[in-house]
Design an enzyme around this catalytic site. Structure first.
Site, PDB file in Angstrom:
ATOM      1  N   TRP A 130       0.879  -1.179   0.000  1.00  9.96           N
ATOM      2  CA  TRP A 130       0.000   0.000   0.000  1.00  9.96           C
ATOM      3  C   TRP A 130       0.915   1.227   0.000  1.00  9.96           C
ATOM      4  O   TRP A 130       1.760   1.350   0.899  1.00  9.96           O
ATOM      5  CB  TRP A 130      -0.873  -0.041   1.260  1.00  9.96           C
ATOM      6  CG  TRP A 130      -1.824   1.098   1.424  1.00  9.96           C
ATOM      7  CD1 TRP A 130      -2.644   1.633   0.489  1.00  9.96           C
ATOM      8  CD2 TRP A 130      -2.074   1.822   2.640  1.00  9.96           C
ATOM      9  NE1 TRP A 130      -3.393   2.650   1.035  1.00  9.96           N
ATOM     10  CE2 TRP A 130      -3.059   2.790   2.355  1.00  9.96           C
ATOM     11  CE3 TRP A 130      -1.555   1.752   3.941  1.00  9.96           C
ATOM     12  CZ2 TRP A 130      -3.545   3.671   3.311  1.00  9.96           C
ATOM     13  CZ3 TRP A 130      -2.041   2.633   4.895  1.00  9.96           C
ATOM     14  CH2 TRP A 130      -3.020   3.584   4.588  1.00  9.96           C
ATOM     15  N   ASP A 211      -0.495  -5.812   9.136  1.00 10.16           N
ATOM     16  CA  ASP A 211      -1.509  -4.792   8.864  1.00 10.16           C
ATOM     17  C   ASP A 211      -2.743  -5.521   8.337  1.00 10.16           C
ATOM     18  O   ASP A 211      -2.715  -6.089   7.242  1.00 10.16           O
ATOM     19  CB  ASP A 211      -0.970  -3.808   7.815  1.00 10.16           C
ATOM     20  CG  ASP A 211      -1.998  -2.752   7.447  1.00 10.16           C
ATOM     21  OD1 ASP A 211      -3.045  -2.675   8.118  1.00 10.16           O
ATOM     22  OD2 ASP A 211      -1.741  -2.007   6.480  1.00 10.16           O
ATOM     23  N   LYS A 246     -13.200  -0.754   6.398  1.00  9.43           N
ATOM     24  CA  LYS A 246     -13.798  -1.494   5.282  1.00  9.43           C
ATOM     25  C   LYS A 246     -14.839  -2.495   5.763  1.00  9.43           C
ATOM     26  O   LYS A 246     -15.920  -2.591   5.195  1.00  9.43           O
ATOM     27  CB  LYS A 246     -12.722  -2.238   4.492  1.00  9.43           C
ATOM     28  CG  LYS A 246     -11.414  -1.506   4.339  1.00  9.43           C
ATOM     29  CD  LYS A 246     -11.437  -0.429   3.283  1.00  9.43           C
ATOM     30  CE  LYS A 246     -10.230   0.482   3.481  1.00  9.43           C
ATOM     31  NZ  LYS A 246      -9.727   1.129   2.331  1.00  9.43           N
TER      32      LYS A 246
HETATM   33  C1  LIG Z   1      -3.366  -2.049   3.504  1.00  8.79           C
HETATM   34  C2  LIG Z   1      -4.029  -0.915   4.229  1.00  8.79           C
HETATM   35  N1  LIG Z   1      -3.652  -0.628   5.478  1.00  8.79           N
HETATM   36  C3  LIG Z   1      -4.208   0.366   6.172  1.00  8.79           C
HETATM   37  C4  LIG Z   1      -5.194   1.151   5.614  1.00  8.79           C
HETATM   38  C5  LIG Z   1      -5.730   2.304   6.421  1.00  8.79           C
HETATM   39  O1  LIG Z   1      -7.030   2.204   6.760  1.00  8.79           O
HETATM   40  P1  LIG Z   1      -7.794   3.376   7.511  1.00  8.79           P
HETATM   41  O2  LIG Z   1      -8.621   4.057   6.496  1.00  8.79           O
HETATM   42  O3  LIG Z   1      -8.574   2.685   8.568  1.00  8.79           O
HETATM   43  O4  LIG Z   1      -6.761   4.290   8.095  1.00  8.79           O
HETATM   44  C6  LIG Z   1      -5.621   0.903   4.308  1.00  8.79           C
HETATM   45  C7  LIG Z   1      -6.644   1.752   3.677  1.00  8.79           C
HETATM   46  O5  LIG Z   1      -6.861   1.785   2.526  1.00  8.79           O
HETATM   47  C8  LIG Z   1      -5.024  -0.162   3.609  1.00  8.79           C
HETATM   48  O6  LIG Z   1      -5.391  -0.454   2.360  1.00  8.79           O
END
Ligand SMILES: Cc1ncc(COP(=O)(O)O)c(C=O)c1O
Length: 397
Positions: A130, A211, A246
């Site tokens: 990401w 994560d 999500k």
């Molecule tokens: C792999 C990954 N980690 C963490 C997050 C962060 O999520 P949040 O919106 O809860 O901060 C995302 C959001 O797209 C993600 O895709």
């Protein structure tokens, strides 16, 4: 003072979203943005969330400050959701969870705590990962190192190269792993690969930082937690950042948690106190609203059952869009193999299209895909699948 500042370039995904909004073609399709959309192209509030919110309106008697660790009920529910209520780690005294502002906040708090514990630790991230992992965790002070993850030619995880690199990771370094539904590739580790990484962590002495932002969107709530549950069983130390953005659709409510597993209960207490001190220095305490909703849902059998049904619908819809896209491409273009899209998990996949093909999709057809060729499968629906697949087929020619 501010005259010394230079403007910061817009995040490419936000730039793509702006270009999409400005496009006046009625046939345009947005496959870039990373949120779930239903068949009408809308990101709805889940009915279970609406119901919990209505209950909260009645139950809430104060908006006074909450504790730095957030809502204790939420933290306990998140522990049980992540590890399963029967997992031995829950009664070990070695695990501590604190609420955090989204998965992003959780990652950052975890990173800051590691920096306090061992500033010389490096953070190993898969290629690709990401994109926001790098600035989010790097700006906590980490030197970022890379391990190979996805092979664009074979459209599979490059497990040999990955394990070969992990075999060289020094003791005390951190290895970032995606719990499930890998973003951006959709290519998830098999159980055997998870097991092998745990073997290497024990052998080498590195610490996994998992994560998990999509629990329940891959194969199911329990299935998607295989890696972190197994590692909690086997490893002395582990970090897990999780997000309710999500799986509860609570994106803007900033609802997440950071979990630390330490070698013993005494160390776990110390780590939690450090995490709270980090939180105090950055934002004091996390937002309450989303966490109270999650706590109400997970603490009530009927609400929880409704939420699980809704989550299953989300997961099934994404899986059916994978099948639809794969079939409509493969059945209409001899020799084109899109089977990787069918096999991958979660909201994202790499289509495997090149820059020229992506530019053509955007300019000629109004189909917006980020430059890595990552698509959000939830952007596909029964109204746009025909146009999407015929457009992809014409750029594949
Ligand atoms: C792999 C990954 N980690 C963490 C997050 C962060 O999520 P949040 O919106 O809860 O901060 C995302 C959001 O797209 C993600 O895709």
């Amino acid at each position: 003072m501010f005259e010394s500042l230079k403007p910061v370039a817009m995040d490419p995904i936000l730039g793509l979203m702006a270009a999409f909004r400005a496009d006046d073609r009625t046939t345009k399709i947005d496959l870039g943005v990373g949120v779930y959309m239903n068949d009408q192209g809308h990101t709805p509030v889940m009915a279970s969330v609406k119901e919990a919110e209505a209950q909260l309106m009645q139950l809430e008697t104060t908006k006074s400050y909450q504790g730095i660790a957030g809502d204790p009920g939420y933290n306990q529910h998140m522990l049980e959701l992540l590890f399963g209520p029967e997992h031995s780690i829950l009664s070990s005294g070695r695990v501590k969870t604190i609420q955090a502002p989204g998965g992003s906040g959780a990652l950052r708090v975890g990173a800051e705590v590691i920096q306090r514990a061992r500033p010389e630790s490096k953070l190993w991230v898969g290629v690709p990962t990401w994109p926001n992992h790098i600035p989010l965790l790097g700006s906590a002070g980490f030197e970022i190192k890379e391990y190979p993850y996805y092979d664009r030619d074979t459209k599979q995880i490059n497990a040999d190269a990955m394990m070969e690199t992990l075999r060289q990771v020094p003791a005390g370094d951190m290895v970032l792993l995606h719990g499930c539904c890998h973003n951006p590739t959709g290519a998830d580790l098999t159980h055997a690969q998870w097991d092998l990484i745990a073997d290497l962590a024990l052998e080498r002495g590195f610490i996994p930082f998992i994560d998990t932002a999509y629990q329940g969107l891959g194969d199911g709530l329990d299935e998607d937690a295989y890696g972190l549950r197994m590692m909690a069983d086997r490893l002395p130390e582990l970090l897990v950042a999780s997000s309710c953005s999500k799986n509860f659709g609570l994106y803007r409510e900033r609802t997440g948690s950071i979990t630390f597993i330490a070698e013993n209960a005494k160390q776990a207490d110390i780590v939690a106190s450090q995490a709270m001190s980090v939180a105090r220095q950055i934002y004091s305490m996390p937002p309450a609203h989303g966490a109270l909703i999650v706590s109400l849902i997970l603490g009530d059998a009927a609400l929880r059952a409704n939420w699980e049904t809704e989550l299953t619908e989300v997961r099934s819809r994404i899986q059916s869009m994978r099948t639809l896209l794969t079939d409509s491409i493969q059945n209409n273009a001899a020799g084109v193999d899109f089977s990787h899209v069918q096999q991958q998990k979660g909201m994202f996949s790499f289509l495997g299209l090149n820059t020229d093909q992506l530019d053509q999709l955007r300019n000629e057809f109004g189909i917006y895909i980020v430059s890595s060729s990552r698509v959000n499968l939830a952007g596909i629906n029964s109204s746009n699948i025909g146009y999407l697949s015929s457009s992809i087929l014409s750029v594949l020619k």
